[in-house]
Design an enzyme around this catalytic site. Sequence first.
Site: not given
Length: 292
Positions: A91-92
């Site tokens: 998720c980055g």
Amino acid sequence: MPNLSDLKNRIASVKSTRKITKAMQMVAAAKLRRAQEAAEAGRPYAERFNAVMGGLAASVGTSDGAPRLLAGTGSDQTQLLIVMTAERGLCGGFNGNIAKLAKAEAGKLIAAGKTVKILTVGKKGREAIKRDLGEHFIGHVDLSEVKSVGYANASDIAQDVLTRFDAGEFDVAKIYYSKFQSVISQIPTEQQIIPASFEAVEEDATASTSYDYEPSEEGILADLLPRGVATQIFSALLENGASEQGARMSAMDNATRNAGDMIDKLTIQYNRTRQAVITNELIEIISGAEAL
């Protein structure tokens, strides 16, 4: 130069990865809508609750009858940092940004001679700060089996924190989470929950209202402040849930695009290599024919 077989296998591998990232993007988009609705639905209640509590706290001030959750212990020597992140990655920079904010604050406190204790919520945050601050860990909350975070989960965390506060384990508690703004914008946030702090609320001069509380402001605060801790933690969990899905959706979209670009480049390389192989074979055939 890689041969045709290696290039073909690599293209197939990247295509499989692109299918996975695309599927994860679609799943995150579906989850984001529910998580965003939950976070936005919880904001009015939390804001109004804090406004009422802020008014009560302002009237009580630091009087002798003020609850400990409001007045504090009179010291800030021992501080509890509650780091709230996701149970899963991909998720980055969502988990890393929260952990970075908490690590920076912990570093400042340690440099100032304070005692730091860390309670982690979510596996990824724990992993991110374990190397530097592992000796400060005092507990962990595992939500990996929880499909949808509810108030009961926040209440359990709050009860653990309040029990530790009553036992004198810390003086100040802060939570670290990511506030959701949009799919591409999540803001790492620090919020103090013990002693309770409330932002000043501007009253409308044309609609000012005075309230009489029974039995007393102090009694109401003593009852509501523990619920306020749970409310703030629940609000942070909802914001984190929406931020996580938004960050994952954005990260998977970028990964899908990058996989497509890589497939295009590998396909061009494959075609050029194939063309070179065919050209070499034709040269060999022509050279053999001329030799005859």
